[in-house]
Design an enzyme around this catalytic site. Sequence first.
Site, PDB file in Angstrom:
ATOM      1  N   ASP A  63      -4.690   4.697  -0.993  1.00  0.00           N
ATOM      2  CA  ASP A  63      -4.790   3.241  -1.167  1.00  0.00           C
ATOM      3  C   ASP A  63      -4.048   2.921  -2.467  1.00  0.00           C
ATOM      4  O   ASP A  63      -4.471   3.347  -3.545  1.00  0.00           O
ATOM      5  CB  ASP A  63      -6.265   2.848  -1.250  1.00  0.00           C
ATOM      6  CG  ASP A  63      -6.460   1.369  -1.573  1.00  0.00           C
ATOM      7  OD1 ASP A  63      -5.496   0.693  -1.977  1.00  0.00           O
ATOM      8  OD2 ASP A  63      -7.595   0.895  -1.426  1.00  0.00           O
ATOM      9  N   VAL A  64      -2.947   2.192  -2.354  1.00  0.00           N
ATOM     10  CA  VAL A  64      -2.088   1.994  -3.536  1.00  0.00           C
ATOM     11  C   VAL A  64      -2.698   1.060  -4.582  1.00  0.00           C
ATOM     12  O   VAL A  64      -2.111   0.879  -5.654  1.00  0.00           O
ATOM     13  CB  VAL A  64      -0.673   1.503  -3.159  1.00  0.00           C
ATOM     14  CG1 VAL A  64       0.052   2.538  -2.320  1.00  0.00           C
ATOM     15  CG2 VAL A  64      -0.718   0.135  -2.453  1.00  0.00           C
ATOM     16  N   TYR A 154       4.840 -18.503   4.629  1.00  0.00           N
ATOM     17  CA  TYR A 154       4.985 -17.185   3.987  1.00  0.00           C
ATOM     18  C   TYR A 154       4.339 -17.224   2.594  1.00  0.00           C
ATOM     19  O   TYR A 154       3.836 -16.221   2.098  1.00  0.00           O
ATOM     20  CB  TYR A 154       6.451 -16.763   3.936  1.00  0.00           C
ATOM     21  CG  TYR A 154       6.645 -15.272   3.718  1.00  0.00           C
ATOM     22  CD1 TYR A 154       6.074 -14.337   4.581  1.00  0.00           C
ATOM     23  CD2 TYR A 154       7.385 -14.803   2.634  1.00  0.00           C
ATOM     24  CE1 TYR A 154       6.240 -12.985   4.377  1.00  0.00           C
ATOM     25  CE2 TYR A 154       7.570 -13.443   2.431  1.00  0.00           C
ATOM     26  CZ  TYR A 154       6.990 -12.541   3.300  1.00  0.00           C
ATOM     27  OH  TYR A 154       7.148 -11.194   3.083  1.00  0.00           O
ATOM     28  N   LYS A 161       7.452 -11.335  -2.939  1.00  0.00           N
ATOM     29  CA  LYS A 161       8.723 -10.675  -2.598  1.00  0.00           C
ATOM     30  C   LYS A 161       9.809 -10.995  -3.628  1.00  0.00           C
ATOM     31  O   LYS A 161      10.662 -10.153  -3.917  1.00  0.00           O
ATOM     32  CB  LYS A 161       9.192 -11.057  -1.188  1.00  0.00           C
ATOM     33  CG  LYS A 161       8.333 -10.492  -0.056  1.00  0.00           C
ATOM     34  CD  LYS A 161       8.261  -8.964  -0.055  1.00  0.00           C
ATOM     35  CE  LYS A 161       7.667  -8.427   1.245  1.00  0.00           C
ATOM     36  NZ  LYS A 161       7.386  -6.977   1.174  1.00  0.00           N
TER      37      LYS A 161
END
Length: 261
Positions: A63-64, A154, A161
Amino acid sequence: MLLQGKTALIFGVANDHSIAWGIAQAFHAEGATLGFSYAGPTLEKRVRPLAESLGAEFIEECDVSDDAAIERVFEKARERFGSIDILIHAIAFANRDELTGRFVDTSRAGFALAHDISVYSLVALSRAALPLMSEGGAILTLTYYGAEKVVPHYNVMGVAKAALEATVRYLAADLGADGVRVNAISAGPIRTLAASGIGGFREMQKKFAEQTPLGRGVTIGDVGGVAAFLCSDLASAITGEVLYVDAGYNIMGMQLPESKE
Ligand code: NAD
Ligand code: 0WE
């Protein structure tokens, strides 16, 4: 055999629709040795058979959002491989309720979560991978056009991003001296697990395909091919770059008139 003799660690396979899976298949076809990391225990039954079908033996949970988990997976990678050549980061997450409605309603916690999982994880994984990239290497992440232009709904992922693309440049500047290249692929919309929860995604994909110069959508195979190139020695002078795999969508300033046929 572009990747013969190279070892790649791939983060972000959830199932056989995952972009990371398209990348894994392309890497396997080009002769790479593969290792996989998946997010949580419920994914193991999906990821293990996929990974094993490409001859992978390194299949570890990470799990990052957990620094200790990141440390553990790279310690295991060192034990298994000694060194690695390629790191694939194909991970993003935002709360579903922030990918609908208005961006202005993004909560502090939701903003932080999206950035932690989708952006900071690239920094943390890169730092952990660096000592294993003793002969240089390539790091690759996945981004989307919503980083640059507003794509309805988004929302916080677009902002994340944008930060991810800037992160690619700062990492590339840092790691160039170690012979490590850092790049991103900006992929067109693909119906993966992460996309399946998005209302109207099919319609969006159809419109997208119609509006591209190539008149088609994008597949995980399309992304895999470019990933193999970017992580190979053919791309040895490309770093800090965002490469579009979008059938040309991003070059259009106005939509082509509809075909009269
Ligand atoms: P996917 O759902 O198959 O992959 C997303 C992965 O992120 C999953 O494997 C999931 O387990 C992992 N993940 C989420 N939280 C995690 C955590 N805390 N720790 C570890 N892993 C975690 O979907 P995908 O579309 O293949 O997404 C891969 C990447 O591609 C993402 O960065 C996404 O933003 C990007 N992308 C997707 C599209 C698209 O249209 N599908 C387009 C451009 C870019
Ligand atoms: O990056 C993505 C999707 C990322 C994503 C998706 C989900 C859905 C399920 C992150 N977190 C979650 N959380 C969930 O609970 N894409 C590029 C695909 C995508 O997502 C959109 C898009 C496109 C394209 C959302 C709205 C509008 C367009």
